[in-house]
Design a protein around this motif. Structure first.
Motif, PDB file in Angstrom:
ATOM      1  N   GLN A 272       0.838  -1.204   0.000  1.00 37.93           N
ATOM      2  CA  GLN A 272       0.000   0.000   0.000  1.00 37.93           C
ATOM      3  C   GLN A 272       0.872   1.254   0.000  1.00 37.93           C
ATOM      4  O   GLN A 272       1.938   1.283   0.637  1.00 37.93           O
ATOM      5  CB  GLN A 272      -0.914   0.010   1.233  1.00 37.93           C
ATOM      6  N   ILE A 273       0.427   2.290  -0.703  1.00 35.61           N
ATOM      7  CA  ILE A 273       1.174   3.547  -0.746  1.00 35.61           C
ATOM      8  C   ILE A 273       1.122   4.210   0.625  1.00 35.61           C
ATOM      9  O   ILE A 273       0.044   4.437   1.182  1.00 35.61           O
ATOM     10  CB  ILE A 273       0.600   4.492  -1.823  1.00 35.61           C
ATOM     11  N   SER A 274       2.301   4.501   1.170  1.00 37.92           N
ATOM     12  CA  SER A 274       2.375   5.085   2.516  1.00 37.92           C
ATOM     13  C   SER A 274       3.161   6.383   2.560  1.00 37.92           C
ATOM     14  O   SER A 274       3.254   7.033   3.607  1.00 37.92           O
ATOM     15  CB  SER A 274       3.026   4.085   3.484  1.00 37.92           C
ATOM     16  N   GLY A 275       3.734   6.793   1.423  1.00 31.49           N
ATOM     17  CA  GLY A 275       4.512   8.029   1.414  1.00 31.49           C
ATOM     18  C   GLY A 275       5.090   8.300   0.039  1.00 31.49           C
ATOM     19  O   GLY A 275       4.704   7.674  -0.950  1.00 31.49           O
ATOM     20  N   ALA A 276       6.035   9.223  -0.015  1.00 31.45           N
ATOM     21  CA  ALA A 276       6.676   9.576  -1.284  1.00 31.45           C
ATOM     22  C   ALA A 276       8.029  10.218  -0.999  1.00 31.45           C
ATOM     23  O   ALA A 276       8.282  10.707   0.113  1.00 31.45           O
ATOM     24  CB  ALA A 276       5.798  10.526  -2.093  1.00 31.45           C
ATOM     25  N   ILE A 277       8.892  10.198  -1.976  1.00 28.81           N
ATOM     26  CA  ILE A 277      10.146  10.956  -1.922  1.00 28.81           C
ATOM     27  C   ILE A 277      10.295  11.692  -3.247  1.00 28.81           C
ATOM     28  O   ILE A 277       9.828  11.221  -4.286  1.00 28.81           O
ATOM     29  CB  ILE A 277      11.383  10.071  -1.673  1.00 28.81           C
ATOM     30  N   SER A 278      10.913  12.854  -3.208  1.00 29.88           N
ATOM     31  CA  SER A 278      11.132  13.645  -4.419  1.00 29.88           C
ATOM     32  C   SER A 278      12.572  14.124  -4.426  1.00 29.88           C
ATOM     33  O   SER A 278      13.268  14.096  -3.405  1.00 29.88           O
ATOM     34  CB  SER A 278      10.187  14.850  -4.458  1.00 29.88           C
ATOM     35  N   GLN A 279      13.032  14.564  -5.601  1.00 32.48           N
ATOM     36  CA  GLN A 279      14.396  15.072  -5.711  1.00 32.48           C
ATOM     37  C   GLN A 279      14.605  16.281  -4.802  1.00 32.48           C
ATOM     38  O   GLN A 279      15.623  16.404  -4.130  1.00 32.48           O
ATOM     39  CB  GLN A 279      14.708  15.437  -7.161  1.00 32.48           C
ATOM     40  N   LYS A 280      13.633  17.175  -4.768  1.00 32.50           N
ATOM     41  CA  LYS A 280      13.739  18.365  -3.922  1.00 32.50           C
ATOM     42  C   LYS A 280      13.818  17.965  -2.450  1.00 32.50           C
ATOM     43  O   LYS A 280      14.596  18.534  -1.676  1.00 32.50           O
ATOM     44  CB  LYS A 280      12.538  19.279  -4.161  1.00 32.50           C
ATOM     45  N   HIS A 281      13.032  16.969  -2.056  1.00 26.65           N
ATOM     46  CA  HIS A 281      13.037  16.511  -0.673  1.00 26.65           C
ATOM     47  C   HIS A 281      14.395  15.911  -0.310  1.00 26.65           C
ATOM     48  O   HIS A 281      14.922  16.164   0.782  1.00 26.65           O
ATOM     49  CB  HIS A 281      11.931  15.469  -0.476  1.00 26.65           C
ATOM     50  N   ILE A 282      14.980  15.128  -1.200  1.00 32.70           N
ATOM     51  CA  ILE A 282      16.290  14.531  -0.944  1.00 32.70           C
ATOM     52  C   ILE A 282      17.354  15.618  -0.806  1.00 32.70           C
ATOM     53  O   ILE A 282      18.253  15.537   0.034  1.00 32.70           O
ATOM     54  CB  ILE A 282      16.670  13.549  -2.074  1.00 32.70           C
ATOM     55  N   GLU A 283      17.262  16.661  -1.632  1.00 25.41           N
ATOM     56  CA  GLU A 283      18.200  17.788  -1.517  1.00 25.41           C
ATOM     57  C   GLU A 283      18.087  18.456  -0.152  1.00 25.41           C
ATOM     58  O   GLU A 283      19.102  18.834   0.450  1.00 25.41           O
ATOM     59  CB  GLU A 283      17.924  18.805  -2.632  1.00 25.41           C
ATOM     60  N   GLU A 284      16.862  18.580   0.359  1.00 23.75           N
ATOM     61  CA  GLU A 284      16.667  19.166   1.688  1.00 23.75           C
ATOM     62  C   GLU A 284      17.252  18.257   2.777  1.00 23.75           C
ATOM     63  O   GLU A 284      17.859  18.739   3.738  1.00 23.75           O
ATOM     64  CB  GLU A 284      15.174  19.393   1.933  1.00 23.75           C
ATOM     65  N   VAL A 285      17.075  16.947   2.620  1.00 28.79           N
ATOM     66  CA  VAL A 285      17.645  15.982   3.571  1.00 28.79           C
ATOM     67  C   VAL A 285      19.161  16.105   3.603  1.00 28.79           C
ATOM     68  O   VAL A 285      19.780  16.104   4.675  1.00 28.79           O
ATOM     69  CB  VAL A 285      17.226  14.545   3.199  1.00 28.79           C
ATOM     70  N   LEU A 286      19.774  16.242   2.430  1.00 27.41           N
ATOM     71  CA  LEU A 286      21.232  16.385   2.351  1.00 27.41           C
ATOM     72  C   LEU A 286      21.707  17.671   3.021  1.00 27.41           C
ATOM     73  O   LEU A 286      22.728  17.691   3.715  1.00 27.41           O
ATOM     74  CB  LEU A 286      21.686  16.357   0.888  1.00 27.41           C
ATOM     75  N   THR A 287      20.961  18.765   2.813  1.00 29.31           N
ATOM     76  CA  THR A 287      21.318  20.047   3.435  1.00 29.31           C
ATOM     77  C   THR A 287      21.271  19.934   4.959  1.00 29.31           C
ATOM     78  O   THR A 287      22.187  20.391   5.655  1.00 29.31           O
ATOM     79  CB  THR A 287      20.357  21.156   2.968  1.00 29.31           C
ATOM     80  N   ILE A 288      20.205  19.329   5.476  1.00 28.67           N
ATOM     81  CA  ILE A 288      20.068  19.145   6.923  1.00 28.67           C
ATOM     82  C   ILE A 288      21.185  18.257   7.454  1.00 28.67           C
ATOM     83  O   ILE A 288      21.783  18.544   8.505  1.00 28.67           O
ATOM     84  CB  ILE A 288      18.686  18.526   7.256  1.00 28.67           C
ATOM     85  N   HIS A 289      21.496  17.193   6.729  1.00 23.95           N
ATOM     86  CA  HIS A 289      22.556  16.273   7.140  1.00 23.95           C
ATOM     87  C   HIS A 289      23.899  16.986   7.219  1.00 23.95           C
ATOM     88  O   HIS A 289      24.668  16.806   8.176  1.00 23.95           O
ATOM     89  CB  HIS A 289      22.622  15.105   6.148  1.00 23.95           C
ATOM     90  N   ASP A 290      24.199  17.818   6.203  1.00 30.24           N
ATOM     91  CA  ASP A 290      25.468  18.561   6.188  1.00 30.24           C
ATOM     92  C   ASP A 290      25.540  19.552   7.349  1.00 30.24           C
ATOM     93  O   ASP A 290      26.599  19.715   7.979  1.00 30.24           O
ATOM     94  CB  ASP A 290      25.636  19.306   4.860  1.00 30.24           C
ATOM     95  N   GLN A 291      24.429  20.223   7.651  1.00 31.97           N
ATOM     96  CA  GLN A 291      24.411  21.181   8.759  1.00 31.97           C
ATOM     97  C   GLN A 291      24.622  20.488  10.095  1.00 31.97           C
ATOM     98  O   GLN A 291      25.343  20.998  10.962  1.00 31.97           O
ATOM     99  CB  GLN A 291      23.081  21.946   8.753  1.00 31.97           C
ATOM    100  N   LEU A 292      24.001  19.322  10.291  1.00 34.55           N
ATOM    101  CA  LEU A 292      24.179  18.563  11.520  1.00 34.55           C
ATOM    102  C   LEU A 292      25.617  18.100  11.681  1.00 34.55           C
ATOM    103  O   LEU A 292      26.173  18.126  12.773  1.00 34.55           O
ATOM    104  CB  LEU A 292      23.229  17.365  11.538  1.00 34.55           C
ATOM    105  N   ASN A 293      26.236  17.676  10.563  1.00 30.16           N
ATOM    106  CA  ASN A 293      27.621  17.243  10.621  1.00 30.16           C
ATOM    107  C   ASN A 293      28.561  18.381  10.978  1.00 30.16           C
ATOM    108  O   ASN A 293      29.530  18.222  11.721  1.00 30.16           O
ATOM    109  CB  ASN A 293      28.052  16.633   9.276  1.00 30.16           C
ATOM    110  N   LYS A 294      28.261  19.601  10.465  1.00 32.13           N
ATOM    111  CA  LYS A 294      29.089  20.769  10.768  1.00 32.13           C
ATOM    112  C   LYS A 294      28.989  21.116  12.258  1.00 32.13           C
ATOM    113  O   LYS A 294      29.982  21.452  12.903  1.00 32.13           O
ATOM    114  CB  LYS A 294      28.641  21.964   9.927  1.00 32.13           C
ATOM    115  N   LYS A 295      27.775  21.016  12.826  1.00 28.64           N
ATOM    116  CA  LYS A 295      27.588  21.320  14.245  1.00 28.64           C
ATOM    117  C   LYS A 295      28.321  20.308  15.130  1.00 28.64           C
ATOM    118  O   LYS A 295      28.912  20.657  16.145  1.00 28.64           O
ATOM    119  CB  LYS A 295      26.095  21.333  14.583  1.00 28.64           C
ATOM    120  N   GLN A 296      28.296  19.035  14.719  1.00 27.92           N
ATOM    121  CA  GLN A 296      28.948  17.996  15.494  1.00 27.92           C
ATOM    122  C   GLN A 296      30.471  18.116  15.448  1.00 27.92           C
ATOM    123  O   GLN A 296      31.149  17.795  16.397  1.00 27.92           O
ATOM    124  CB  GLN A 296      28.509  16.622  14.990  1.00 27.92           C
ATOM    125  N   SER A 297      30.963  18.609  14.293  1.00 26.08           N
ATOM    126  CA  SER A 297      32.409  18.759  14.167  1.00 26.08           C
ATOM    127  C   SER A 297      32.895  20.078  14.778  1.00 26.08           C
ATOM    128  O   SER A 297      34.051  20.233  15.095  1.00 26.08           O
ATOM    129  CB  SER A 297      32.823  18.700  12.680  1.00 26.08           C
TER     130      SER A 297
END
Length: 297
Positions: A272-297
């Motif tokens: 059953q369809i339970s969600g979706a992913i898009s290119q724009k959404h993945i780009e936002e995930v990458l941005t958040i991931h990079d920011q979290l890594n910068k804070k941790q470092s």
């Protein structure tokens, strides 16, 4: 060679300076990537070697010094020269040429792939700058080749950075699961108004609480422009949409996403369809991931 290792080729793009095969992915093992990278130049070497032996046996072999200025006087010698030049050019240790992948594969025996890609890309971009500089004083084609190499190397680093950032994540970890639901009976004009008000760009489509599909704001606008706003969503929704399981590795899903002209895929759980992913959404995930890594470092 890529097919041998279970890697399909998405497409082949022809440029004025050569063709680039777009693979779904590169093999993870350095030895396999090395074999894939060397397969292309090996074809040129085999063709050139066969022509060399044939021309030598028939007396048609010209002095090898003539290879750098091919003419129409001897077609077969010119074909041999072209293959030699192609093999040599492709083995330049710079992305996106095969030589850049050969260098990365050799480095990957001693370090992780992302670090190997960085080193190979930096060398490639350094060589690209030299090509551009020489192009202004010798052959202006070198300027275009240098720019092609520089951009290609940058793109390879960006891809590997993304792959490293998403490593270990599953689709269910990042998917959009709380999308607004549009009824299949809803008029396109009303759906567009709701989309503008909500500022969402992806929507579930369903009826009686049962989700049957996913549609984007862009598709709603296109449908309104082409067929008018009075038709229903059910009349434009595609019966079969691209889907991935929520247990799918995220990098695998992203590769599927890159080959999808709709720029999104639906996520399923238990069929059953339970969600979706898009290119724009993945780009936002990458941005958040990079920011979290910068804070941790």
């Amino acid at each position: 060679m890529a097919k041998k290792y279970g890697v399909p080729t998405r497409d082949i793009t022809l440029y004025p300076i050569g063709g680039v095969a777009s693979l779904e992915k590169m093999p993870e093992k350095p030895g396999q990537e090395l074999a894939v990278a060397l397969a292309g130049p090996a074809v040129n070497v085999l063709i050139a070697g066969g022509l060399y032996l044939w021309l030598k046996s028939t007396g048609g072999l010209m002095p090898l010094s003539e290879m750098d200025h091919m003419g129409g006087g001897n077609f077969w010698f010119s074909l041999m020269a072209a293959n030699v030049i192609l093999a040599a050019f492709n083995l330049i240790p710079a992305f996106p040429m095969d030589g850049g992948r050969v260098l990365r594969a050799l480095l990957a025996y001693r370090m992780d792939k992302f670090k190997a890609t960085n080193i190979a890309a930096r060398l490639g971009q350094f060589m690209a700058i030299i090509f551009v500089f020489l192009g202004f004083f010798t052959n202006f084609w070198l300027v275009f080749i240098g720019l092609f190499i520089y951009l290609g190397a940058g793109g390879e680093v960006a891809y590997e950075r993304q792959r490293a950032s998403l490593k270990g994540l599953l689709v269910r970890d990042v998917m959009l699961s709380r999308l607004p639901v549009l009824s299949v009976d809803m008029k396109i004009a009303d759906a567009v108004k709701d989309a503008i008000a909500s500022q969402e760009r992806l929507f579930f489509v369903g009826t009686d609480g049962q989700v049957s599909g996913v549609i984007s704001f862009k598709e709603l606008l296109e449908a309104q422009a082409q067929a008018g706003g009075q038709i229903s969503i059910g009349e434009i929704i595609k019966p079969e949409i691209e889907t991935v399981s929520d247990h799918t590795d995220l990098n695998t899903a992203v590769r599927k996403l890159m080959g999808n002209p709709q720029k999104y895929v639906a996520v399923t759980h238990g069929g059953q369809i339970s969600g979706a992913i898009s290119q724009k959404h993945i780009e936002e995930v990458l941005t958040i991931h990079d920011q979290l890594n910068k804070k941790q470092s």
